[in-house]
Design a protein around this motif. Sequence first.
Motif, PDB file in Angstrom:
ATOM      1  N   GLY A 221       0.815  -1.210   0.000  1.00 58.01           N
ATOM      2  CA  GLY A 221       0.000   0.000   0.000  1.00 58.01           C
ATOM      3  C   GLY A 221       0.844   1.253   0.000  1.00 58.01           C
ATOM      4  N   TYR A 222       1.938   1.241   0.765  1.00 58.91           N
ATOM      5  CA  TYR A 222       2.840   2.403   0.757  1.00 58.91           C
ATOM      6  C   TYR A 222       3.415   2.628  -0.634  1.00 58.91           C
ATOM      7  CZ  TYR A 222       7.291   4.761   0.835  1.00 58.91           C
ATOM      8  OH  TYR A 222       8.338   5.577   0.516  1.00 58.91           O
ATOM      9  N   LEU A 223       3.852   1.551  -1.291  1.00 57.86           N
ATOM     10  CA  LEU A 223       4.412   1.699  -2.633  1.00 57.86           C
ATOM     11  C   LEU A 223       3.362   2.244  -3.590  1.00 57.86           C
ATOM     12  CD1 LEU A 223       6.516  -1.584  -2.851  1.00 57.86           C
ATOM     13  CD2 LEU A 223       7.329   0.737  -2.385  1.00 57.86           C
ATOM     14  N   ALA A 224       2.124   1.766  -3.468  1.00 58.44           N
ATOM     15  CA  ALA A 224       1.044   2.285  -4.310  1.00 58.44           C
ATOM     16  C   ALA A 224       0.816   3.759  -4.030  1.00 58.44           C
ATOM     17  CB  ALA A 224      -0.234   1.480  -4.076  1.00 58.44           C
ATOM     18  N   TYR A 225       0.853   4.152  -2.771  1.00 59.53           N
ATOM     19  CA  TYR A 225       0.655   5.554  -2.415  1.00 59.53           C
ATOM     20  C   TYR A 225       1.782   6.424  -2.970  1.00 59.53           C
ATOM     21  CZ  TYR A 225       0.993   9.778   0.372  1.00 59.53           C
ATOM     22  OH  TYR A 225       1.136  11.084   0.751  1.00 59.53           O
ATOM     23  N   SER A 226       3.013   5.900  -2.966  1.00 56.02           N
ATOM     24  CA  SER A 226       4.133   6.706  -3.462  1.00 56.02           C
ATOM     25  C   SER A 226       3.992   6.984  -4.953  1.00 56.02           C
ATOM     26  CB  SER A 226       5.471   6.013  -3.169  1.00 56.02           C
ATOM     27  OG  SER A 226       5.724   4.944  -4.060  1.00 56.02           O
ATOM     28  N   PHE A 227       3.137   6.213  -5.658  1.00 57.19           N
ATOM     29  CA  PHE A 227       2.847   6.468  -7.066  1.00 57.19           C
ATOM     30  C   PHE A 227       1.789   7.557  -7.237  1.00 57.19           C
ATOM     31  CE2 PHE A 227       3.940   2.205  -9.295  1.00 57.19           C
ATOM     32  CZ  PHE A 227       5.108   2.091  -8.565  1.00 57.19           C
ATOM     33  N   ALA A 228       1.019   7.858  -6.186  1.00 53.94           N
ATOM     34  CA  ALA A 228      -0.230   8.613  -6.332  1.00 53.94           C
ATOM     35  C   ALA A 228       0.038  10.110  -6.385  1.00 53.94           C
ATOM     36  CB  ALA A 228      -1.181   8.265  -5.185  1.00 53.94           C
ATOM     37  N   ALA A 229       0.302  10.602  -7.585  1.00 49.68           N
ATOM     38  CA  ALA A 229       0.573  12.031  -7.768  1.00 49.68           C
ATOM     39  C   ALA A 229      -0.658  12.890  -7.538  1.00 49.68           C
ATOM     40  CB  ALA A 229       1.122  12.273  -9.177  1.00 49.68           C
ATOM     41  N   ALA A 230      -1.852  12.276  -7.517  1.00 50.81           N
ATOM     42  CA  ALA A 230      -3.094  13.047  -7.380  1.00 50.81           C
ATOM     43  C   ALA A 230      -3.117  13.866  -6.094  1.00 50.81           C
ATOM     44  CB  ALA A 230      -4.296  12.097  -7.409  1.00 50.81           C
ATOM     45  N   PHE A 231      -2.513  13.372  -5.027  1.00 52.01           N
ATOM     46  CA  PHE A 231      -2.525  14.089  -3.750  1.00 52.01           C
ATOM     47  C   PHE A 231      -1.935  15.481  -3.886  1.00 52.01           C
ATOM     48  CE2 PHE A 231      -3.519  10.418  -1.124  1.00 52.01           C
ATOM     49  CZ  PHE A 231      -4.179  11.032  -0.087  1.00 52.01           C
ATOM     50  N   ARG A 232      -0.871  15.574  -4.666  1.00 49.88           N
ATOM     51  CA  ARG A 232      -0.214  16.870  -4.830  1.00 49.88           C
ATOM     52  C   ARG A 232      -0.816  17.667  -5.974  1.00 49.88           C
ATOM     53  NH1 ARG A 232       3.655  12.997  -4.463  1.00 49.88           N
ATOM     54  NH2 ARG A 232       4.369  13.196  -6.613  1.00 49.88           N
ATOM     55  N   THR A 233      -1.310  16.975  -6.978  1.00 45.88           N
ATOM     56  CA  THR A 233      -1.670  17.653  -8.229  1.00 45.88           C
ATOM     57  C   THR A 233      -3.105  18.156  -8.243  1.00 45.88           C
ATOM     58  OG1 THR A 233      -0.127  16.126  -9.310  1.00 45.88           O
ATOM     59  CG2 THR A 233      -1.554  17.447 -10.718  1.00 45.88           C
ATOM     60  N   GLU A 234      -4.058  17.363  -7.758  1.00 45.80           N
ATOM     61  CA  GLU A 234      -5.464  17.747  -7.890  1.00 45.80           C
ATOM     62  C   GLU A 234      -5.814  19.011  -7.108  1.00 45.80           C
ATOM     63  OE1 GLU A 234      -7.898  14.295  -7.214  1.00 45.80           O
ATOM     64  OE2 GLU A 234      -6.868  13.161  -8.797  1.00 45.80           O
ATOM     65  N   PRO A 235      -5.353  19.188  -5.865  1.00 45.83           N
ATOM     66  CA  PRO A 235      -5.633  20.467  -5.197  1.00 45.83           C
ATOM     67  C   PRO A 235      -5.036  21.660  -5.944  1.00 45.83           C
ATOM     68  CG  PRO A 235      -4.954  18.826  -3.590  1.00 45.83           C
ATOM     69  CD  PRO A 235      -4.708  18.224  -4.943  1.00 45.83           C
ATOM     70  N   LEU A 236      -3.842  21.476  -6.471  1.00 51.12           N
ATOM     71  CA  LEU A 236      -3.186  22.555  -7.203  1.00 51.12           C
ATOM     72  C   LEU A 236      -3.993  22.952  -8.439  1.00 51.12           C
ATOM     73  CD1 LEU A 236      -0.611  24.285  -7.942  1.00 51.12           C
ATOM     74  CD2 LEU A 236       0.124  22.264  -9.217  1.00 51.12           C
ATOM     75  N   LEU A 237      -4.347  21.974  -9.278  1.00 47.18           N
ATOM     76  CA  LEU A 237      -5.052  22.285 -10.522  1.00 47.18           C
ATOM     77  C   LEU A 237      -6.451  22.828 -10.255  1.00 47.18           C
ATOM     78  CD1 LEU A 237      -3.964  19.265 -12.762  1.00 47.18           C
ATOM     79  CD2 LEU A 237      -3.092  21.608 -12.797  1.00 47.18           C
ATOM     80  N   THR A 238      -7.104  22.334  -9.212  1.00 47.58           N
ATOM     81  CA  THR A 238      -8.436  22.844  -8.882  1.00 47.58           C
ATOM     82  C   THR A 238      -8.359  24.297  -8.426  1.00 47.58           C
ATOM     83  OG1 THR A 238      -9.074  20.609  -8.216  1.00 47.58           O
ATOM     84  CG2 THR A 238     -10.531  22.397  -7.552  1.00 47.58           C
ATOM     85  N   TYR A 239      -7.331  24.612  -7.656  1.00 48.25           N
ATOM     86  CA  TYR A 239      -7.141  26.004  -7.245  1.00 48.25           C
ATOM     87  C   TYR A 239      -6.915  26.894  -8.471  1.00 48.25           C
ATOM     88  CZ  TYR A 239      -5.133  30.172  -5.123  1.00 48.25           C
ATOM     89  OH  TYR A 239      -4.879  31.462  -4.759  1.00 48.25           O
TER      90      TYR A 239
END
Length: 794
Positions: A171-189
Motif C-alpha cells: 500500500g505504501y508503494l502504491a501511495y508513493s505512485f499517487a501524484a493526485a494528492f499533490r496535483t489535484e488540489p493545485l489544478l483545482t485552485y
Amino acid sequence: MKRSLTVLAIALGLLVAGATWYVHSKQPVRAGELALNGLRAPVSVRYDERGVPHIRAENQADMYRALGYVQAQDRLFQMEMLRRLARGELAEVLGPKLIDTDRLFRTLRIREHADAYVARQDRTTPAWQALEAYLDGINQYQDSRARPLEFDLLGIAKRPFSAEDTLSIGGYLAYSFAAAFRTEPLLTYVRDELGANYLKVFDLQWHPDGMLAGQPGLSHNDWHDLGALAQLSQQALQDAGLPQFEGSNAWAIAGSRTRSGKPLLAGDPHIRFSVPAVWYEAQLSAPDFELYGHYQALNPFAFLGHNMDFGWSLTMFQNDDLDLIAEKTNPDNPEQVWYQGRWVEMTRSEQQIAVKGQPPVTLTLRRSPHGPIINDALGKQAGSTPIAMWWSFLEADNPVLDGFYQANRADTLDKMRSAAAKIQAPGLNIVWANARGDIGWWAAGQLPIRPQGVNPAFILDGSSGQAEKPGFHPFSANPQEENPARGYIISANFQPLSPAGLEIPGYYNPPQRGQQLDRQLRDASVKWDLKSSKALQLGTTTDYAPSILKPLLPELLRATQDPAERALLGQLATWQGDYPLDSVAATLFNQLLFNLADKAFKDDLGDALFDTLLSTRVFDSAMPRLAADADSPWWDDRQTLARESRSEIVQAAWRASLDHLRSLYGNDSQQWQWGKVHQLTHAHPLGAQKPLDWLLNVGPLPAPGSHEVPNNLSSRTGPAPWPVNYGPSTRRLIDLADPANSLGINPVGQSGVPFDRHYADQAESYIRGEYVPQWFSEADVQAHRQGELRLVPK
C-alpha cells in the motif's frame, strides 16, 4: 603519571575492543552452518564478491525460507522502518515529529485494508505458502540473532513480521505512485481561483496520436487545508528516507534488431535513493525453479528478474487511480453528506497512535460512501469541507501476490499477460522478453470507469455523481503490445495509448525522454548489444531543456550587453541539453529554470501551492509551454500595478540566476560546473542526525545526468545546489542469447548493515556508470564464491 597513563591505555583498549565486538556482533554471517526450523533439507547459500546470495534448495518452501533469513541479515532495519511507515507506527520509535506522518498513513486506511485483505486469502495457494515460508525465515533470524544497531539506538523491540506487514508495504508503494494528492488540489485552485486561461499551460488534454510519433465552492480555509495536505503528503515521503517510486526507463529489442539475434532487455526503475538501496539481489534455485531477482523488503517474489528463458523490467504506468472528492455536508448535521439523492451518515472510528516519550495520540477517522475523509490527517486544522479519497488500491480485488508469483515463472507471452492482469494497483508497465524471441509490454492496473466528461485532474463534486464509478474496464483495454513490427518497445512514463481507444487520465512525464530513446532505437542501421545499450541507458541528453530555452534566448541576447554575460548566453545557445559533470550550461539552465518558475508562478499561487507545484509532473509539462507563450497570464506579476511581459520576467530571472550562482560559487563561471552543484548522497533514515550522518550516509558524489534524461539522476527544482534525490535504482542489461552473463549495478551496496563491507561497495562504480556481472551459471557462482552459508534442518 605512568600508572594513570597505563590505566587510561587499558580503558581505551577495552573501549575499542568492546566497540569492535559490538559492531562485529551485528554483522551478517556469510559462512559456516546454521540450523533453521521448518527446513526439509539443507540449503546452500553462496555469496559472491558483492554480497549477493545464490541460494540452492531442494524444494521451493526451503528456498523461500532461506531467502527470508538471508535478506533479514542484510535488511532487517529497512523491513522494520517500511512496515512502520506504511502502518502509521513511526512516532512510536522516532518521537512526536512523526505524528503527522503516522496520522496521514492511518488516514489512508492502508493498515485496515491490509488486515482485511489477509483475512480473506486462501492459505493453501502456492503464492501464500511461499510468503509464509519467507516470513518464517525472517522471524527466525530476528529471534536468534542480535538486534541491528539501529534497533539499539532507537529502542525498537523485536516483534514478528506478518503478511499484514507485507501487504501494508504494498500500500505504501502504491501511495508513493499517487501524484493526485499533490496535483489535484493545485489544478483545482488554478481553475477555480485563477481561471481557465491559467490552466492552458498544464497540457491537460489527451493526445490521441500518442507521444512518440460545476465544482462546489471551497472556502479560503478549505484551500489552506488542501495545500497543507499536499505538503504533508510530499513531506511524509521525503522525510521517511525510504524508497519512493518516481518514474523509470525500460525497453525490449527484438532479435531482428540485435547483434546476437535474440531479444535484449534493459531497465532502470527510478526510485528515491536511500541507504540501504531499494532492491535486494538474490539468485534462487530449486529443482523446478531458477531466477536471478531483485526483491523488495518483506516480499518473497522478485519485482525484476531473469533466468535463461525470460526476463522483465518495470516502469510506472502513472495512470490516475486516486480521486479527491469534495463532499456536500448537511447544514443541520455535519456528519452527513449528500450521496445519490439523500443524506448519508459518515462512519467514524478512533485509533491510538503510540508516541515515544509522550502519551498516545487519539486519531478520529471518518469515511463517506466515496472513501476515507483524507483531510482528517490534518486533525483539528482540517477545513469545513470533508475531502474523500477514492483509491483503486482500496477498491480493486488486486491479487497482486499471485500476479508476481506467476510473473516469476512466466516464460511465455500468455503466462506474462495473465500475470500482468492480476497486478491491479498500483499501475505498472511490465516490459518482458524471452529467449524464444518474443517481446511484450502490458500496462498493468485496473482502470476505473468514470462518468462521461469527468476530468479527475480536479477535485470532484461528491454530490453530483461526478465521483461515481460503476466498475473497471477489462484488462484487454489496457495499453499493451506484443511483438510489434517496429522491433522494439519503449516504456518511459509518457502517455500510453489504449488498444480500445480509451482516454486514460494520468500524471505522465513529458515525452522528451521517451522520444530520445525512440530516436536512437529507431535507427535500423544499429545492431544492438550490451555495449550500445549501456550508452543508451547512460545518456544525459534530451530536447527538454533546449525546448524551454529556444524562445527565451533571443530576448536575453537582445537585453544583455555585458561581454561576460553574453559569453554565458553563448554557452546556453550552443548547449544540446546534456548534463556531463563539467557542464556550466547545465548549471545555468537549472538555476534559470527555477527563477523563471519562481517569478512566473509564485505570485499567483502563494508559497505553499508554489512549493507543491515544483513537486508535480504537471510542472515539467508546463515549463516548455510557458516559455513558448509570450501571452500567458502567468508572466504578469500580480503584486505590481504594471502588466509585466515575458521579456521582463525572463530578464529578471536571468539576473536573479547570476546573482545566486555568484553568491555561492564566485564570479568564475568555471566553478559552476554541474558536478560541483549536482551531487548524490545516499541518506540513511537516521542520517539526518549528527554524527550519524558521517557514519551512516554515503556521499556526496558528483553526479552526471538530470531530470528527464535517460540517466535520470534527478533533484528537486529549486535554487542551487541540487542534491540528487532519485534516479536509476538499478541498471540491468540482459541479452537473451546469453542471459547468464547479464549486467547490473546497485547504487550503494547489497547490505544495509552499517560497517559491513557491502554497505557501500558499489556506490563509486554506480555514479561512474559502470556495470558488474550478475553471476548466474553454476561455474560462475562457484568461481566467484566469497563464502558459503549452509542452512540445515534443526
